[in-house]
Design an enzyme around this catalytic site. Structure first.
Site, PDB file in Angstrom:
ATOM      1  N   HIS A 174      55.175 112.053   3.034  1.00  0.00           N
ATOM      2  CA  HIS A 174      56.294 111.341   2.544  1.00  0.00           C
ATOM      3  C   HIS A 174      56.446 112.170   1.028  1.00  0.00           C
ATOM      4  O   HIS A 174      57.740 113.040   1.341  1.00  0.00           O
ATOM      5  CB  HIS A 174      56.091 109.686   2.031  1.00  0.00           C
ATOM      6  CG  HIS A 174      57.319 109.158   1.413  1.00  0.00           C
ATOM      7  ND1 HIS A 174      58.753 109.523   2.290  1.00  0.00           N
ATOM      8  CD2 HIS A 174      57.553 109.207  -0.789  1.00  0.00           C
ATOM      9  CE1 HIS A 174      59.346 108.745   0.231  1.00  0.00           C
ATOM     10  NE2 HIS A 174      58.576 108.773  -0.539  1.00  0.00           N
ATOM     11  N   GLN A 211      66.132  98.124   9.519  1.00  0.00           N
ATOM     12  CA  GLN A 211      67.637  99.755   9.538  1.00  0.00           C
ATOM     13  C   GLN A 211      69.426  99.040   8.959  1.00  0.00           C
ATOM     14  O   GLN A 211      69.799 100.125   8.600  1.00  0.00           O
ATOM     15  CB  GLN A 211      67.493 100.195  10.661  1.00  0.00           C
ATOM     16  CG  GLN A 211      66.200 101.203   9.870  1.00  0.00           C
ATOM     17  CD  GLN A 211      65.489 101.648   9.363  1.00  0.00           C
ATOM     18  OE1 GLN A 211      65.749 100.776   8.174  1.00  0.00           O
ATOM     19  NE2 GLN A 211      66.003 102.748   8.695  1.00  0.00           N
ATOM     20  N   HIS A 254      57.016 112.418  -7.961  1.00  0.00           N
ATOM     21  CA  HIS A 254      58.110 111.041  -7.173  1.00  0.00           C
ATOM     22  C   HIS A 254      57.089 110.012  -7.328  1.00  0.00           C
ATOM     23  O   HIS A 254      57.616 108.605  -7.443  1.00  0.00           O
ATOM     24  CB  HIS A 254      59.402 110.974  -6.954  1.00  0.00           C
ATOM     25  CG  HIS A 254      59.410 110.220  -5.436  1.00  0.00           C
ATOM     26  ND1 HIS A 254      59.130 111.244  -4.367  1.00  0.00           N
ATOM     27  CD2 HIS A 254      59.527 109.233  -5.452  1.00  0.00           C
ATOM     28  CE1 HIS A 254      58.750 110.777  -2.967  1.00  0.00           C
ATOM     29  NE2 HIS A 254      59.589 109.211  -3.425  1.00  0.00           N
ATOM     30  N   ASP A 255      56.494 109.458  -6.333  1.00  0.00           N
ATOM     31  CA  ASP A 255      55.214 108.987  -5.730  1.00  0.00           C
ATOM     32  C   ASP A 255      54.123 109.026  -5.723  1.00  0.00           C
ATOM     33  O   ASP A 255      52.819 108.621  -4.935  1.00  0.00           O
ATOM     34  CB  ASP A 255      55.204 108.406  -4.327  1.00  0.00           C
ATOM     35  CG  ASP A 255      56.896 107.394  -3.569  1.00  0.00           C
ATOM     36  OD1 ASP A 255      56.654 106.389  -5.432  1.00  0.00           O
ATOM     37  OD2 ASP A 255      57.322 107.260  -2.774  1.00  0.00           O
ATOM     38  N   HIS A 306      54.244 105.552   1.585  1.00  0.00           N
ATOM     39  CA  HIS A 306      54.168 106.197   1.223  1.00  0.00           C
ATOM     40  C   HIS A 306      52.682 107.289   0.375  1.00  0.00           C
ATOM     41  O   HIS A 306      51.949 107.162  -0.646  1.00  0.00           O
ATOM     42  CB  HIS A 306      54.168 106.166  -0.614  1.00  0.00           C
ATOM     43  CG  HIS A 306      55.114 105.031  -0.577  1.00  0.00           C
ATOM     44  ND1 HIS A 306      55.520 103.589  -0.643  1.00  0.00           N
ATOM     45  CD2 HIS A 306      56.534 105.245  -1.408  1.00  0.00           C
ATOM     46  CE1 HIS A 306      56.833 103.646  -0.376  1.00  0.00           C
ATOM     47  NE2 HIS A 306      57.094 103.980  -1.369  1.00  0.00           N
ATOM     48  N   ASN A 307      52.459 108.167   1.523  1.00  0.00           N
ATOM     49  CA  ASN A 307      51.452 109.606   1.396  1.00  0.00           C
ATOM     50  C   ASN A 307      51.763 110.646   1.233  1.00  0.00           C
ATOM     51  O   ASN A 307      52.667 110.772   1.008  1.00  0.00           O
ATOM     52  CB  ASN A 307      50.902 108.975   2.090  1.00  0.00           C
ATOM     53  CG  ASN A 307      52.415 109.375   3.970  1.00  0.00           C
ATOM     54  OD1 ASN A 307      52.694 110.634   4.047  1.00  0.00           O
ATOM     55  ND2 ASN A 307      51.525 108.578   4.743  1.00  0.00           N
ATOM     56  N   PHE A 308      51.143 112.097   1.081  1.00  0.00           N
ATOM     57  CA  PHE A 308      51.678 113.226   0.648  1.00  0.00           C
ATOM     58  C   PHE A 308      52.512 113.439   1.628  1.00  0.00           C
ATOM     59  O   PHE A 308      53.161 113.721   1.511  1.00  0.00           O
ATOM     60  CB  PHE A 308      49.992 113.729   1.294  1.00  0.00           C
ATOM     61  CG  PHE A 308      50.055 115.508   0.607  1.00  0.00           C
ATOM     62  CD1 PHE A 308      50.806 115.713  -0.039  1.00  0.00           C
ATOM     63  CD2 PHE A 308      50.846 116.661   2.100  1.00  0.00           C
ATOM     64  CE1 PHE A 308      51.148 117.117  -0.646  1.00  0.00           C
ATOM     65  CE2 PHE A 308      50.561 117.302   1.763  1.00  0.00           C
ATOM     66  CZ  PHE A 308      51.124 117.758   0.532  1.00  0.00           C
ATOM     67  N   ASP A 348      64.930 110.691  -1.596  1.00  0.00           N
ATOM     68  CA  ASP A 348      63.964 109.902  -1.341  1.00  0.00           C
ATOM     69  C   ASP A 348      64.168 109.290  -0.348  1.00  0.00           C
ATOM     70  O   ASP A 348      63.293 108.451   0.916  1.00  0.00           O
ATOM     71  CB  ASP A 348      63.922 109.136  -2.674  1.00  0.00           C
ATOM     72  CG  ASP A 348      62.462 108.104  -2.656  1.00  0.00           C
ATOM     73  OD1 ASP A 348      61.514 108.612  -1.800  1.00  0.00           O
ATOM     74  OD2 ASP A 348      62.533 106.941  -3.509  1.00  0.00           O
TER      75      ASP A 348
HETATM   76  P1  5GP Z   1      59.927 104.722  -3.190  1.00  0.00           P
HETATM   77  O1  5GP Z   1      59.127 103.576  -2.950  1.00  0.00           O
HETATM   78  O2  5GP Z   1      59.968 105.632  -1.390  1.00  0.00           O
HETATM   79  O3  5GP Z   1      60.174 105.521  -3.888  1.00  0.00           O
HETATM   80  O4  5GP Z   1      61.369 104.330  -2.183  1.00  0.00           O
HETATM   81  C1  5GP Z   1      61.639 104.104  -1.604  1.00  0.00           C
HETATM   82  C2  5GP Z   1      62.424 102.456  -1.518  1.00  0.00           C
HETATM   83  O5  5GP Z   1      63.480 102.668  -0.213  1.00  0.00           O
HETATM   84  C3  5GP Z   1      61.196 102.308  -0.031  1.00  0.00           C
HETATM   85  O6  5GP Z   1      59.990 101.866  -0.963  1.00  0.00           O
HETATM   86  C4  5GP Z   1      61.865 101.618   0.873  1.00  0.00           C
HETATM   87  O7  5GP Z   1      61.983  99.735   0.229  1.00  0.00           O
HETATM   88  C5  5GP Z   1      63.032 101.112   0.745  1.00  0.00           C
HETATM   89  N1  5GP Z   1      63.530 102.549   1.883  1.00  0.00           N
HETATM   90  C6  5GP Z   1      63.249 104.015   2.130  1.00  0.00           C
HETATM   91  N2  5GP Z   1      63.885 104.596   3.166  1.00  0.00           N
HETATM   92  C7  5GP Z   1      64.072 103.485   4.340  1.00  0.00           C
HETATM   93  C8  5GP Z   1      63.908 102.863   5.690  1.00  0.00           C
HETATM   94  O8  5GP Z   1      64.749 104.038   5.823  1.00  0.00           O
HETATM   95  N3  5GP Z   1      64.549 101.948   5.650  1.00  0.00           N
HETATM   96  C9  5GP Z   1      64.297 100.269   4.244  1.00  0.00           C
HETATM   97  N4  5GP Z   1      64.139  99.542   5.538  1.00  0.00           N
HETATM   98  N5  5GP Z   1      64.337 101.199   3.294  1.00  0.00           N
HETATM   99  C10 5GP Z   1      63.776 102.281   3.157  1.00  0.00           C
HETATM  100 MN    MN Z   2      59.555 107.769  -2.120  1.00  0.00          MN
END
Ligand code: 5GP
Ligand code: MN
Length: 521
Positions: free
Chosen positions: A268, A465, A304-305, A264-266, A414
């Site tokens: 992303h 995945q 958003h993060d 959850h960095n820049f 996201d």
């Molecule tokens: P974010 O925390 O980035 O706002 O919300 C998205 C959340 O969806 C992530 O924290 C993570 O739990 C899940 N997520 C996003 N992309 C992936 C992915 O490619 N694989 C899995 N397993 N989870 C993901």
């Molecule tokens: Mn995010």
């Protein structure tokens, strides 16, 4: 995608005319979660075969490799290796590395000290430091920082654990690190401002509008320039009377408020914003929504993060952190990201909304809050179900409809890594699992409930995945594609291919586990 994608080849193994061709051996083996196929001639040397296996494991010459049969016994890696079939593959493991002999750390340290020496010498001779030396210094610093922050490169001996837990034990280190970070931020700002007057070529401007864009090719100051391009090309500067320096201050503040954590960095933040920008163009939605709503979409993606600590809401709540206490366990992270965003906008010099009317400000603020809070995955089904109910009768003039569509667009952006080319998406999964496993480890250490998909003893890349794509991505992407059929090729098809790829890998891993059980003495 078939497993033969991973064919590895010793040059010359099969190219000779059949008459002269030596018998080749085909070996199947599992490494880093993938089943690979190696092919070599029976008359090649042991070193050739070892090099081949090292290349497959992405190991350096100093790593020690071990090859196991399904029954767990170790096999010698040599041209005498017994050929096997795809169903009875070996397992290859990198078990150790000889850190002293790698010498990466001393190489980087040497590079730094030679540069310092050069700088002093040039200063003595010329009186000031030429720009080229400054640039070289910041490149070496940035490279070192990358090596220090990537856990899976820890075998190089440079990785520094800078997790909040670790740093809280060492306040002096934390302070030193803070100073380093501030120095790095100043450097990024200087480069960003220097570069921002350059024109970004048309080809890049076009790539920015598609999910094919490869974020890994760009440094932070360049990403800030690209974000500026997005705001400019959507005409926000004219429509909302945003001064260029205010936009630059805003983007820089956003950059500073993302933490140096694995996922959850820049970077992303950049990817999510770039995907949103792509969606806006691909779907032609820019011609259907109010410019204020477009500004809400792009700015929400960007913010958003903000200040994500690397630990999820579940952790915040279970560990009773300050964030969970402040927000009464209700989407603590998303509430925080949003509050940080409006903190940045509250400062005159970075307030891109300072020339909008009070009414417009209210609308934009409400929209951003709605969109950012919608990224809490705990609300995924609620939001998707609402969209499903309006999608068949969708009307762009209906406020209820556009509001839920905007939430969906931020959510799609996201979690869109798997819609990108495999070479771009896969490193993101490594980053995500690194952050997940850090949390799983912390939960175990603190005696908190371990979040199942963050437990390094239970989760692998394919298992993580396949369920995420099947149960989260496909239903969401299918629904938005019903409204915008052009997204089928841009996001739905790549995600289907990713599912096929990870399902193949998952099956191979399961077969291996079953074979290991069957062969147990
Ligand atoms: P974010 O925390 O980035 O706002 O919300 C998205 C959340 O969806 C992530 O924290 C993570 O739990 C899940 N997520 C996003 N992309 C992936 C992915 O490619 N694989 C899995 N397993 N989870 C993901
Ligand atoms: Mn995010």
């Amino acid at each position: 995608m078939s497993l033969s994608r991973h064919l590895i080849f010793i040059p010359g193994a099969c190219h000779a005319p059949p008459r002269l061709q030596m018998a080749t051996k085909i070996i199947h083996f599992l490494v880093n979660g993938k089943v690979e196929r190696a092919e070599f001639r029976a008359d090649c040397t042991t070193e050739d075969v070892k090099d081949l296996f090292r290349a497959a494991a992405e190991a350096s010459p100093h790593h020690i490799l071990k090859l196991y049969k399904a029954n767990g016994s170790v096999v010698n890696i040599s041209p005498m290796l017994e050929p096997n079939s795809q169903d009875s593959y070996y397992r290859l493991e990198v078990v150790a590395s000889d850190l002293q002999s790698i010498g990466v750390k001393s190489d980087v340290d040497n590079m730094e000290s030679r540069l310092c020496h050069l700088e002093t010498k040039v200063q003595q001779d010329a009186g000031n430091t030429p720009e080229i030396i400054d640039n070289l210094k910041s490149q070496v610093e940035s490279f070192k920082r990358k090596l220090e922050s990537v856990k899976h490169l820890s075998w190089m001996g440079l990785f520094r654990d800078e997790s909040p837990q670790q740093l809280s034990k060492f306040p002096a280190k934390a302070k030193g690190l803070q100073l380093n970070i501030e120095e790095e931020h100043r450097e990024v700002r200087k480069k960003f401002l220097n570069m921002s007057s350059l024109r970004v070529i048309e080809e890049v401007r076009q790539q920015l509008k598609t999910p094919m864009f490869d974020n890994w090719q760009w440094e932070e100051p360049e990403m800030l320039v690209l974000l500026q391009v997005m705001f400019t090309d959507l005409d926000f500067l004219t429509v909302f009377h945003i001064e260029v320096d205010v936009l630059q201050n805003f983007l820089f503040e956003v950059y500073c408020h993302y933490n140096n954590i694995p996922f959850h960095n820049f970077q992303h933040c950049f990817c999510v914003t770039q995907m949103m920008y792509g969606l806006i163009w691909l779907t032609d939605i820019w011609s259907k929504l109010d410019p204020m709503d477009l500004l809400i979409l792009l700015t929400s993606a960007l913010c958003h993060d903000l200040d994500h600590p690397g630990y999820s809401n579940v952790y915040q709540i279970n560990a009773q952190t300050d964030l969970a206490l402040r927000y009464n366990d209700i989407s603590p992270l998303e509430n925080h990201h949003c509050a940080v965003a409006f903190g940045i906008l509250a400062k005159e010099e970075s307030n891109i909304l300072k020339h909008v009317t009070t009414e417009q400000y209210k609308h934009i603020r409400a929209g951003m809050i709605r969109c950012i809070l919608a990224t809490d995955m705990a609300r995924h089904n609620e939001i998707l179900n609402k969209f499903k109910s309006v999608q068949p009768v969708f009307d762009f003039r209906n406020k209820d409809h556009t509001e839920v569509l905007m939430k969906i667009m931020v959510k799609v952006s996201d979690i869109s890594n798997e819609a990108r080319p495999m070479a771009v998406a896969e490193p993101w999964l490594d980053c995500l699992l690194q952050e997940f496993f850090n949390q799983g480890d912390a939960e175990k250490l603190k005696g908190l409930p371990v979040t199942p998909f963050m437990d390094r003893d239970k989760v692998s890349k394919p298992s993580s995945q396949t369920s995420f794509i099947r149960f989260v991505l496909l239903p969401l992407f299918t629904e938005i594609t019903k409204l915008f059929p052009c997204l089928e090729q841009h996001i739905l098809e790549p995600v289907r291919r990713a599912l096929e790829y990870y399902s193949d890998l998952e099956r191979a891993t399961q077969q291996e586990a079953a074979a290991a059980v069957a062969n147990k003495p």
